[in-house]
Structure formats: C-alpha cells, structure tokens
Motif scaffolding. Structure first.
Motif, PDB file in Angstrom:
ATOM      1  N   ARG A  78      13.196   5.898  18.021  1.00 37.87           N
ATOM      2  CA  ARG A  78      13.354   7.344  18.204  1.00 37.87           C
ATOM      3  C   ARG A  78      13.879   8.135  17.139  1.00 37.87           C
ATOM      4  NH1 ARG A  78      15.519  10.014  23.442  1.00 37.87           N
ATOM      5  NH2 ARG A  78      13.895  11.633  23.075  1.00 37.87           N
ATOM      6  N   ILE A  79      14.809   7.515  16.512  1.00 37.26           N
ATOM      7  CA  ILE A  79      15.679   8.072  15.322  1.00 37.26           C
ATOM      8  C   ILE A  79      15.588   7.518  14.085  1.00 37.26           C
ATOM      9  CG2 ILE A  79      17.354   9.198  16.919  1.00 37.26           C
ATOM     10  CD1 ILE A  79      19.506   6.753  16.294  1.00 37.26           C
ATOM     11  N   ALA A  80      15.028   6.395  13.886  1.00 39.87           N
ATOM     12  CA  ALA A  80      14.982   5.449  12.405  1.00 39.87           C
ATOM     13  C   ALA A  80      14.444   6.411  11.718  1.00 39.87           C
ATOM     14  CB  ALA A  80      14.347   4.355  12.729  1.00 39.87           C
ATOM     15  N   PRO A  81      14.969   6.555  10.287  1.00 42.25           N
ATOM     16  CA  PRO A  81      14.376   7.410   9.311  1.00 42.25           C
ATOM     17  C   PRO A  81      13.019   7.111   8.983  1.00 42.25           C
ATOM     18  CG  PRO A  81      16.514   6.513   8.582  1.00 42.25           C
ATOM     19  CD  PRO A  81      16.226   5.937   9.852  1.00 42.25           C
ATOM     20  N   VAL A  82      12.487   5.653   8.794  1.00 45.78           N
ATOM     21  CA  VAL A  82      11.229   5.407   8.560  1.00 45.78           C
ATOM     22  C   VAL A  82      10.754   4.610   9.656  1.00 45.78           C
ATOM     23  CG1 VAL A  82       9.876   3.827   7.098  1.00 45.78           C
ATOM     24  CG2 VAL A  82      11.896   5.184   6.235  1.00 45.78           C
ATOM     25  N   LYS A  83       9.665   4.846  10.498  1.00 46.27           N
ATOM     26  CA  LYS A  83       9.213   4.321  11.536  1.00 46.27           C
ATOM     27  C   LYS A  83       8.251   2.748  11.365  1.00 46.27           C
ATOM     28  CE  LYS A  83      10.720   7.859  13.826  1.00 46.27           C
ATOM     29  NZ  LYS A  83      11.848   8.107  14.356  1.00 46.27           N
ATOM     30  N   VAL A  84       7.586   2.912  10.348  1.00 45.04           N
ATOM     31  CA  VAL A  84       6.724   1.785  10.101  1.00 45.04           C
ATOM     32  C   VAL A  84       6.741   1.759   8.308  1.00 45.04           C
ATOM     33  CG1 VAL A  84       4.608   0.593  10.366  1.00 45.04           C
ATOM     34  CG2 VAL A  84       5.068   2.480  11.839  1.00 45.04           C
ATOM     35  N   ALA A  85       6.928   0.476   7.703  1.00 41.97           N
ATOM     36  CA  ALA A  85       6.472   0.421   6.429  1.00 41.97           C
ATOM     37  C   ALA A  85       5.427  -0.650   6.230  1.00 41.97           C
ATOM     38  CB  ALA A  85       7.668  -0.492   5.776  1.00 41.97           C
ATOM     39  N   ILE A  86       4.576  -0.118   5.269  1.00 47.39           N
ATOM     40  CA  ILE A  86       3.059  -0.676   5.117  1.00 47.39           C
ATOM     41  C   ILE A  86       3.355  -1.480   4.047  1.00 47.39           C
ATOM     42  CG2 ILE A  86       0.587  -0.245   5.055  1.00 47.39           C
ATOM     43  CD1 ILE A  86       2.031   0.864   7.616  1.00 47.39           C
ATOM     44  N   PHE A  87       2.842  -2.880   3.904  1.00 41.39           N
ATOM     45  CA  PHE A  87       2.601  -3.675   2.624  1.00 41.39           C
ATOM     46  C   PHE A  87       1.507  -4.243   2.398  1.00 41.39           C
ATOM     47  CE2 PHE A  87       7.200  -5.187   4.476  1.00 41.39           C
ATOM     48  CZ  PHE A  87       7.690  -4.014   4.077  1.00 41.39           C
TER      49      PHE A  87
ATOM     50  N   LEU B 200      -6.523  -5.270  -0.959  1.00 42.53           N
ATOM     51  CA  LEU B 200      -5.705  -5.241  -0.135  1.00 42.53           C
ATOM     52  C   LEU B 200      -4.780  -3.890  -0.070  1.00 42.53           C
ATOM     53  CD1 LEU B 200      -4.150  -8.749  -0.293  1.00 42.53           C
ATOM     54  CD2 LEU B 200      -5.796  -8.092   1.387  1.00 42.53           C
ATOM     55  N   VAL B 201      -4.814  -3.433  -1.235  1.00 38.59           N
ATOM     56  CA  VAL B 201      -4.054  -2.157  -1.576  1.00 38.59           C
ATOM     57  C   VAL B 201      -4.738  -1.000  -1.150  1.00 38.59           C
ATOM     58  CG1 VAL B 201      -3.359  -0.494  -3.628  1.00 38.59           C
ATOM     59  CG2 VAL B 201      -2.929  -3.073  -3.623  1.00 38.59           C
ATOM     60  N   ALA B 202      -6.132  -0.971  -1.273  1.00 40.95           N
ATOM     61  CA  ALA B 202      -6.897   0.135  -0.697  1.00 40.95           C
ATOM     62  C   ALA B 202      -6.774   0.174   0.697  1.00 40.95           C
ATOM     63  CB  ALA B 202      -8.328  -0.023  -0.864  1.00 40.95           C
ATOM     64  N   ARG B 203      -6.664  -0.968   1.462  1.00 36.10           N
ATOM     65  CA  ARG B 203      -6.707  -0.718   3.081  1.00 36.10           C
ATOM     66  C   ARG B 203      -5.397  -0.555   3.440  1.00 36.10           C
ATOM     67  NH1 ARG B 203      -6.852   0.352   7.268  1.00 36.10           N
ATOM     68  NH2 ARG B 203      -6.950  -0.862   9.259  1.00 36.10           N
TER      69      ARG B 203
ATOM     70  N   THR C  64       2.006  -5.944   7.339  1.00 31.28           N
ATOM     71  CA  THR C  64       1.406  -6.289   6.278  1.00 31.28           C
ATOM     72  C   THR C  64      -0.111  -6.838   6.276  1.00 31.28           C
ATOM     73  OG1 THR C  64       3.495  -7.620   5.964  1.00 31.28           O
ATOM     74  CG2 THR C  64       1.644  -8.632   4.670  1.00 31.28           C
ATOM     75  N   ILE C  65      -0.903  -6.116   5.145  1.00 35.55           N
ATOM     76  CA  ILE C  65      -2.237  -6.300   5.007  1.00 35.55           C
ATOM     77  C   ILE C  65      -2.603  -7.551   4.244  1.00 35.55           C
ATOM     78  CG2 ILE C  65      -4.307  -5.338   4.231  1.00 35.55           C
ATOM     79  CD1 ILE C  65      -3.166  -3.590   6.443  1.00 35.55           C
ATOM     80  N   ASP C  66      -3.518  -8.560   4.957  1.00 32.56           N
ATOM     81  CA  ASP C  66      -3.400  -9.837   3.990  1.00 32.56           C
ATOM     82  C   ASP C  66      -5.134  -9.991   4.151  1.00 32.56           C
ATOM     83  OD1 ASP C  66      -4.364 -10.440   6.586  1.00 32.56           O
ATOM     84  OD2 ASP C  66      -2.358 -11.604   6.864  1.00 32.56           O
TER      85      ASP C  66
ATOM     86  N   GLU D 168      -7.096 -11.836   5.693  1.00 29.57           N
ATOM     87  CA  GLU D 168      -7.770 -11.961   6.647  1.00 29.57           C
ATOM     88  C   GLU D 168      -7.989 -10.717   7.493  1.00 29.57           C
ATOM     89  OE1 GLU D 168      -5.271 -14.879   9.086  1.00 29.57           O
ATOM     90  OE2 GLU D 168      -6.538 -14.053  10.712  1.00 29.57           O
ATOM     91  N   THR D 169      -7.256  -9.511   7.093  1.00 29.77           N
ATOM     92  CA  THR D 169      -7.370  -8.226   7.696  1.00 29.77           C
ATOM     93  C   THR D 169      -8.663  -7.577   7.054  1.00 29.77           C
ATOM     94  OG1 THR D 169      -5.155  -7.939   7.320  1.00 29.77           O
ATOM     95  CG2 THR D 169      -6.056  -5.793   7.686  1.00 29.77           C
ATOM     96  N   VAL D 170      -8.937  -7.716   5.582  1.00 24.81           N
ATOM     97  CA  VAL D 170     -10.098  -6.951   5.139  1.00 24.81           C
ATOM     98  C   VAL D 170     -11.325  -8.217   4.916  1.00 24.81           C
ATOM     99  CG1 VAL D 170      -8.822  -5.648   3.321  1.00 24.81           C
ATOM    100  CG2 VAL D 170      -9.409  -8.193   2.657  1.00 24.81           C
ATOM    101  N   GLU D 171     -10.982  -9.528   5.335  1.00 24.03           N
ATOM    102  CA  GLU D 171     -12.309 -10.137   5.549  1.00 24.03           C
ATOM    103  C   GLU D 171     -12.770 -10.660   6.754  1.00 24.03           C
ATOM    104  OE1 GLU D 171     -11.100 -13.699   3.324  1.00 24.03           O
ATOM    105  OE2 GLU D 171     -11.068 -12.645   1.380  1.00 24.03           O
ATOM    106  N   THR D 172     -11.887 -10.458   8.017  1.00 26.59           N
ATOM    107  CA  THR D 172     -12.296 -10.627   9.330  1.00 26.59           C
ATOM    108  C   THR D 172     -12.289  -9.416  10.193  1.00 26.59           C
ATOM    109  OG1 THR D 172     -10.306 -11.755   9.921  1.00 26.59           O
ATOM    110  CG2 THR D 172     -11.611 -13.234   8.865  1.00 26.59           C
ATOM    111  N   ASP D 173     -11.203  -9.577  10.997  1.00 22.06           N
ATOM    112  CA  ASP D 173     -11.491  -8.473  12.133  1.00 22.06           C
ATOM    113  C   ASP D 173     -10.421  -7.190  11.954  1.00 22.06           C
ATOM    114  OD1 ASP D 173      -8.911  -9.665  12.194  1.00 22.06           O
ATOM    115  OD2 ASP D 173      -9.039 -10.479  14.009  1.00 22.06           O
TER     116      ASP D 173
END
Ligand code: ATP
Length: 497
Positions: free
Chosen positions: A398-407, A416-419, A458-460, A462-467
């Motif tokens: 609820r109060i964390a300054p950053v909720k999610v970090a994307i790598f 990978l960078v584009a996705r 983390t986008i790897d 598998e993310t871009v090649e499969t599901d």
C-alpha cells in the motif's frame, strides 16, 4: 538506527536539510523515494478516513492564522517546554529529558550525577554514581540511584547537579518556560500588532472553521473534519532523526459528537480504528502498545488521552495521540471571537456546543515507524550456494514507493527490452513502477529489496518466444513464479488500494 539513516540518505529517502551549508538542526528533506513513501501514507489515510467514510470531510486551512487563534487555544500562554541552560557550554536542554540522582553512600548524599534521557537512563546514572564514589575514594555502601528529571529538582539541588556538557556542577539554570511557537510578522510593519505564528498543530483550523463547515449543510452530528498539513515547533532538542523535528507534518481529525454522547465509547472506537489503520499500512501489533495518560497529568478540560505507542529502536514512543477534549476548544473560540460555536439539534430543538474526540498523528513519525519495522539485514544463499547479506525493507505494498520493477533479462536483446518497456509503460499508467536493465539480475533484485519494492518482473526468452508469461519475484519470500499480464494486474489490484 545508524544503518537505517545511512540507507535513507544513500537511496534517496531522507536527507538533512541544507546540508551543503552545514545543515540546520531539526529540519529534513524527503528525496525521490521518501516523497513517494510519505505521499502514499498520506493518500492511504485520506482515502480510508475521508473518502471511504460517510461522516468525515476534509479541510485545508492556512498555516498562518490570526494571532488570536493561538491566544484562544492557549498556545500563546501555555505551549511551553521547560528549558534549562548550561551557562558554561551554552548548551540547552529540556528539563524533563535531563535526569539526575543524588549519590547516596551509607545514607549520606555525597554528590549528584546527571544524564540525558535514554533507553537506560537509570543504568547510566548508576554507573556514573559508581564512578563518582570510586574517583573520590569514598568507602561504604552505595544506594541504588533514584532518578528524577530536572523539573523535579529542588532549588538548592540545581547548583549541585553536574551539567551533562561539562560534567561539573554549578552551571545549570533553574528550568523556565520556553514557548515553542515560531514567531513571524505579517505585512510591512514589524511591531507587536503584526506578530503572527507558524501553526504548532493543524487542529485549530478545524475548530476555527467549524461553523463554516457546518453551514455548508453537508454534515450532521456525529461528524469529523480531517486535515493534513505542516506544523512547526521550535523544539529545544530535536532528536532521533525525523522523530522529533521542528518542521513536520500532521494528520489530524476532529470528530464532533453530541454533548450527551457516550464519549468514552467513541474514544475507544477511534483508538481501535487508528490501530487497525496502522496494521493496514504494515505496522505489526508486536510493535504497538497503548499508553493512557494518568488523570492527574491531563489538562483540566481533557477527559482522557490515549497514545498509541510504537517500539522505535531508541525506545517506546508516542506515535498517535487520541484525546477526548470535551467542548473546550469550541468554547474558547466562542469566548474570544464572540461568535457562537453551536449546532442546532433537531431532536431536542436545542442549540449546544458539540464535544470532540481528536486523533492526531505525525506523518514523519509514521514514515520512521514503517522504515524501522520494515528494515532487516539477512543472510541469503544464492543458486551457487554462496551466502550473502541482503538488506530488505519490508514495506506494505500500500505504501511502498515503487510497486513493481520491470527487468529485461539482458539489455542487449532488443526483443526482451521492447517487451519489458511495453509492460513498463502499461503499468506506469496506474502504478509507480521502475525500469532497470543494468547489471546482473541478482543485483537488480537486491537494489529493489533495499528500497522496499514488493515485486520484480523479469522478461526472458520464454516470455517473447512462447506464452508471454514472465517471472514474478516476491520481495519477502524471494519466491519466483510465472504469471501473465492479466494475473499481474489482478495481483496489484488486490494488494494496492
Ligand atoms: P511529544 O510529547 O512527543 O512532543 P505531543 O504530545 O506534543 O508529542 P501532539 O501535540 O499530541 O504531540 O501532536 C500530535 C502528533 O504530532 C504526535 O503524536 C506526533 O506524532 C506528532 N508530533 C508532535 N511533535 C512532533 C515533532 N516535533 N516532530 C514530529 N512529529 C511530531
């Protein structure tokens, strides 16, 4: 505390104010992450109290008000702390934070020792008494010390109590009342008629504007007026980082009730509401306790005050005060302004002055509490069996300054960078998110752990090649799971409100 203060500076939570000029005692700046944390705390309070209840409305009153406000409220005459000077060192102390004890050997007083309030004031005084006895080679049985603070010293004792600065007696002055309000002048004249004060609390705004709010017709008893804003107190000894500062922020609410209402029940309900709210922003019950002010120490108009206390590293201290103030404040303003501060009761067809319950909390003390409760250093073992230290801030989502970090897993793989950037942009519309492509994944996780980010994605390949699914890594458990975008949004929606 030292590790936490260092982290706050290193990662951009909190800096000493005006540091390039040597700093100014009792003032702080909130850096890029600190400002987010503080804003989230404020927003949660406002949403839960003002938006999600039907009986509370908001207010933003001016910081500088008519000087008579502070005469009526009693601050001009009575908002004082007892001040003690050391004439030799020019140090100033709050008399109720400066403790002393006679050194008694075989029933006779052979001298005095003093110490500033700490977690173990009695222990420090006892050790000082033993040192004094040894240095003066006094024979006999030393009695256990009986600490008192300087407001309790008899006039003849003051001259015998050593100054904490010099260790020698004779330089401390008797305590005198020091008014903590900052004074300024309004307009071009600098005479007494132009004197004004920076508000020492936000609460008076709610009393002074009580009639104006009632006249809007939006409220019916019981109802509350809430305000968030800066307050200023010229504290004699600002200390413990942002716990006691000279400029700070308060979140206060005046809850007006019928003169015949069961104030004790209402008081209890507000203590419970405040405690529940503290849990909701991640403060564990194990760190919280209640302190009821003894009746003998209450102001004459006060019916009862309970403080919610927090276990800080430097001791158990007041976080949130919940006071039952009767009708004192409205009556005072009625007396000083000549304007009736009453409400018309439809049921009895009578006018009366409502009574009030006041929960008052400091935002900075809350920031410090969530940082202290969340800070941990722990040993973790990586995939290769190496043990390393991780610093983690377990802040509530609820109060964390950053909720999610994307790598993206690798920064030199455009797909990978584009996705990763695409997901980052999508999340950014609703949440405070952070994009990071530099360094090993483990290092990137650690950097986020240290600032309290609850999740990393983390986008790897598998993310871009499969599901399209990616790795979600949870801060506290360090568990990794594979989820898709819909699941990520559902998770954030459920955890952050
Ligand atoms: P204390 O006894 O610690 O000085 P207080 O009883 O004077 O506090 P209140 O006047 O009840 O405090 O103010 C309400 C809240 O405002 C406190 O519970 C605290 O959270 C916050 N607060 C008060 N003074 C300071 C300060 N100098 N720095 C930061 N927060 C403060």
């Amino acid at each position: 505390m030292d590790a936490l203060v260092a982290l706050c500076k290193r990662r951009g939570f909190i800096f000493p104010s005006s540091e390039i000029y040597g700093g100014i005692n009792g003032f702080f700046d909130y850096g890029p992450l600190g400002v987010e944390l503080k804003k989230n705390i404020r927003d949660c309070w406002w949403r839960d109290l003002v938006h999600r209840r039907d009986d509370i409305v908001g207010l933003e009153s001016s910081i500088i008000m008519h000087a008579n406000v502070w005469r009526a409220s009693g601050h001009v005459d009575g908002f004082t702390d007892p001040l003690v000077d050391c004439k030799v060192s020019k140090q100033r102390y709050r008399a109720d934070q400066l403790f002393f004890a006679p050194v008694v050997v075989d029933g006779a007083t052979v001298g005095y020792v003093s110490a500033l309030e700490s977690e173990d004031t009695a222990g420090v005084l006892q050790a000082a008494a033993e040192t004094l006895k040894r240095k003066r080679a006094i024979q006999g049985a030393l009695a256990p010390v009986a600490p008192r603070d300087l407001t309790e010293a008899r006039p003849e004792e003051i001259a015998l109590i050593p100054s904490p600065a010099t260790g020698e007696p004779g330089s401390l002055t008797p305590p005198r009342a020091f008014n903590m309000m900052f004074e300024t002048h309004v307009g071009a004249m600098r005479d007494d008629s132009a004197v004004a004060y920076l508000r020492p609390e936000t609460a008076q705004g709610m009393f002074v504007d009580f009639k104006a709010v009632v006249d809007t017709g939006r409220v019916k008893l019981p109802f509350g007026i809430a305000q968030i804003g800066k307050s200023f107190r010229n504290e004699i000894t600002p200390r413990n980082f942002i716990f006691r500062s000279r400029e700070f922020e308060q979140m206060e609410m005046e809850y007006f009730i019928h003169e015949d209402a069961d104030w004790a029940k209402c008081h209890r309900e507000w203590i419970d509401w405040c405690t529940g709210w503290l849990h909701s922003i991640g403060l564990p019950a194990s760190h919280l306790s209640e302190y009821n002010h003894p009746a003998a120490k209450l102001a004459f108009y006060s019916r009862g005050t309970t403080d919610i206390m927090f276990r800080y590293p430097f001791g158990v201290q007041e976080l949130w005060g919940i006071a039952a103030r009767g009708d004192y404040d409205l009556k005072q303003h009625e007396k000083h302004s000549g304007v009736p501060q009453v409400i018309f009761d439809e049921a009895s067809k009578k006018k009366f002055t409502p009574h009030v319950i006041e929960p008052a909390v400091g935002v900075d003390r809350l920031v410090l509490a969530v940082l202290c409760a969340g800070y941990a250093e722990e040993d973790v073992t990586d995939d290769k069996g190496n043990v390393e230290k991780r610093t983690v801030l377990r802040l509530s989502p609820r109060i964390a300054p950053v909720k999610v970090a994307i790598f993206p897993l690798l920064k030199n793989k455009p797909e990978l960078v584009a996705r990763a950037r695409e997901l980052y942009r999508k999340l950014q519309r609703r949440y405070a998110v952070f994009y990071d492509e530099s360094g090993a994944i483990g290092r990137r996780y650690r950097r986020q752990d240290e600032i309290g980010t609850p999740w990393c994605v983390t986008i790897d390949f598998e993310t871009v090649e499969t599901d399209g699914r990616f790795t979600l890594r949870e801060r506290d458990s360090m568990q990794q799971t594979r989820i898709d975008e819909t699941q990520l949004f559902a998770l954030l929606d459920a955890q952050i409100d």
